[in-house]
Design an enzyme around this catalytic site. Sequence first.
Site, PDB file in Angstrom:
ATOM      1  N   ILE A 152      72.333  35.270  74.187  1.00 57.43           N
ATOM      2  CA  ILE A 152      72.212  36.239  75.261  1.00 57.43           C
ATOM      3  C   ILE A 152      73.636  36.653  75.605  1.00 57.43           C
ATOM      4  O   ILE A 152      74.574  35.883  75.421  1.00 57.43           O
ATOM      5  CB  ILE A 152      71.446  35.679  76.483  1.00 57.43           C
ATOM      6  CG1 ILE A 152      72.040  34.342  76.957  1.00 57.43           C
ATOM      7  CG2 ILE A 152      69.978  35.504  76.159  1.00 57.43           C
ATOM      8  CD1 ILE A 152      71.303  33.743  78.144  1.00 57.43           C
ATOM      9  N   ASP A 153      73.787  37.893  76.048  1.00 56.13           N
ATOM     10  CA  ASP A 153      75.113  38.434  76.303  1.00 56.13           C
ATOM     11  C   ASP A 153      75.918  37.514  77.221  1.00 56.13           C
ATOM     12  O   ASP A 153      75.368  36.813  78.072  1.00 56.13           O
ATOM     13  CB  ASP A 153      75.017  39.817  76.947  1.00 56.13           C
ATOM     14  CG  ASP A 153      74.386  40.841  76.022  1.00 56.13           C
ATOM     15  OD1 ASP A 153      74.440  40.640  74.800  1.00 56.13           O
ATOM     16  OD2 ASP A 153      73.841  41.840  76.534  1.00 56.13           O
ATOM     17  N   LYS A 154      77.206  37.563  77.062  1.00 59.70           N
ATOM     18  CA  LYS A 154      78.102  36.710  77.847  1.00 59.70           C
ATOM     19  C   LYS A 154      77.832  36.820  79.343  1.00 59.70           C
ATOM     20  O   LYS A 154      77.781  35.811  80.053  1.00 59.70           O
ATOM     21  CB  LYS A 154      79.560  37.074  77.540  1.00 59.70           C
ATOM     22  CG  LYS A 154      80.585  36.270  78.319  1.00 59.70           C
ATOM     23  CD  LYS A 154      82.000  36.699  77.962  1.00 59.70           C
ATOM     24  CE  LYS A 154      83.021  35.938  78.803  1.00 59.70           C
ATOM     25  NZ  LYS A 154      84.412  36.341  78.492  1.00 59.70           N
ATOM     26  N   THR A 156      75.075  37.864  80.788  1.00 61.39           N
ATOM     27  CA  THR A 156      73.663  37.672  81.131  1.00 61.39           C
ATOM     28  C   THR A 156      73.422  36.182  81.307  1.00 61.39           C
ATOM     29  O   THR A 156      73.894  35.374  80.514  1.00 61.39           O
ATOM     30  CB  THR A 156      72.750  38.224  80.018  1.00 61.39           C
ATOM     31  OG1 THR A 156      72.956  39.633  79.908  1.00 61.39           O
ATOM     32  CG2 THR A 156      71.285  37.960  80.318  1.00 61.39           C
ATOM     33  N   ARG A 258      69.280  46.156  77.795  1.00 66.89           N
ATOM     34  CA  ARG A 258      70.221  47.017  78.507  1.00 66.89           C
ATOM     35  C   ARG A 258      70.158  48.444  77.977  1.00 66.89           C
ATOM     36  O   ARG A 258      70.166  49.415  78.745  1.00 66.89           O
ATOM     37  CB  ARG A 258      71.633  46.442  78.390  1.00 66.89           C
ATOM     38  CG  ARG A 258      71.786  45.075  79.046  1.00 66.89           C
ATOM     39  CD  ARG A 258      73.045  44.361  78.583  1.00 66.89           C
ATOM     40  NE  ARG A 258      74.251  45.086  78.995  1.00 66.89           N
ATOM     41  CZ  ARG A 258      75.459  44.786  78.542  1.00 66.89           C
ATOM     42  NH1 ARG A 258      75.619  43.803  77.659  1.00 66.89           N
ATOM     43  NH2 ARG A 258      76.505  45.483  78.954  1.00 66.89           N
TER      44      ARG A 258
END
Length: 333
Positions: A152-154, A156, A258
Site C-alpha cells: 500500500i502506498d507509503k 496510505t 486514488r
Amino acid sequence: MAPDPEDDDAALDEAFARLVTLAPEAAGGRLDKTLAEQLPDLSRARIQALLAQGQISRDGVTLSDASAKAQAGDYRLLIPPPLPADPQPEAIPLVVLFEDAHLIVVEKPAGMAAHPAPGNETGTLVNALLAHCGASLSGIGGVARPGIVHRIDKETSGILVAAKSDAAHQGLSALFAAHDIEREYVALVRGAPQPPKGTIVTRIGRSSSDRKKMAVLKSGGREAITHYVVERAFGPEARPLAARVSCRLETGRTHQIRVHLASKGAPCLGDPTYGSGPPAAPVREAMAQAGLKRQALHAAVLGFVHPVTGESLRFESPPPPDMAVLEALLSAL
C-alpha cells in the site's frame, strides 16, 4: 508475483541514462525484445520492468507497452541505482494483528514505505519485520527476508500481509495473482462520486505527461477494477462537500483507488498527486484541525485463505486518528 512499482520516484533523479538510436532497418519487432538486443547487458525482463515504471522514452515520449512495435528513433532509458542487497533489521514498533510460522499481518502506519527503495532505504516495513521476526524468517530467494507480496502506498495506512516462509510466499502470490483476496479501503473524498454506488473499470498505466503519476489510459496499461459505495455524504444533500467512500479492490494496480476516485471527480482529501483542486473552505478547515497531512485513504479490511493451513482469515482495522477526527468534523457540516 513481483509487487507493482511504488511511488518513490523522486530518487529517479539520481538514475543514469542510457541512450540508444534505433535505425529504421532495426525497427519492426517487439519493443522489449528489440531494446534487449540493442543493450545486451540488460535482460528482456529488465527492459519490461523499466517500461512498466515509465523509465523509457522515445524522442521524448514515455513508453509503457513492452509488446508494442519498435519504431525508429532516439530511445532514453533511465536506470535507477541498485538497491542494497540486504536490508538491515531496525527496532521499529509494529501493530501485529496475526502471526504464525508462515505469515504475519500488520497495520502499516502512514508515512512508512513497504520496503527499501531509493529515497527510503531505512525505516521501512521490511526493516521492522526483519527485527521483529528474527530467526523465524525462511530463506526466500536465498536471503532471509519477509516476502512482500503486495503493497500500500507509503502515505496510505492500513492492513498488510507479509510471508515468513517460502510456502506462504508462493501461496499468497498465487492468491493475489488470481484476485482471490478480500481488500476494502475507506476513503474520505472531495465531493461525492456519482452514482453513489458503482464499479469503475479502466486501464491504468504511467501518465504520458508525468512519469511519476499513474493515469486512466485509453489503451495500454493494465485493467483496473474498483467497486465503490458512498457510505456517507457530508454537507448539502444536493451537492455534498465531502464523503466517506468504501472501495473494494478486484485488481491491485499502483495508485488504483486514488486514480479511480479522481477520475470520478472525487479525489481523496489531502492527496498531493491526484487532488486536482482544493476542497471547499469548511473541508479545508476540518482537514487542518484534524492534522491530515496525507491522502485520506486506509486499508480497512483484508481477508484470505491461509495458503498453508487453509484457515479463513479476515482482519479489520479502523481508520487512524487523523481520518477518524476528520470524519467527525465533517459530520458537523
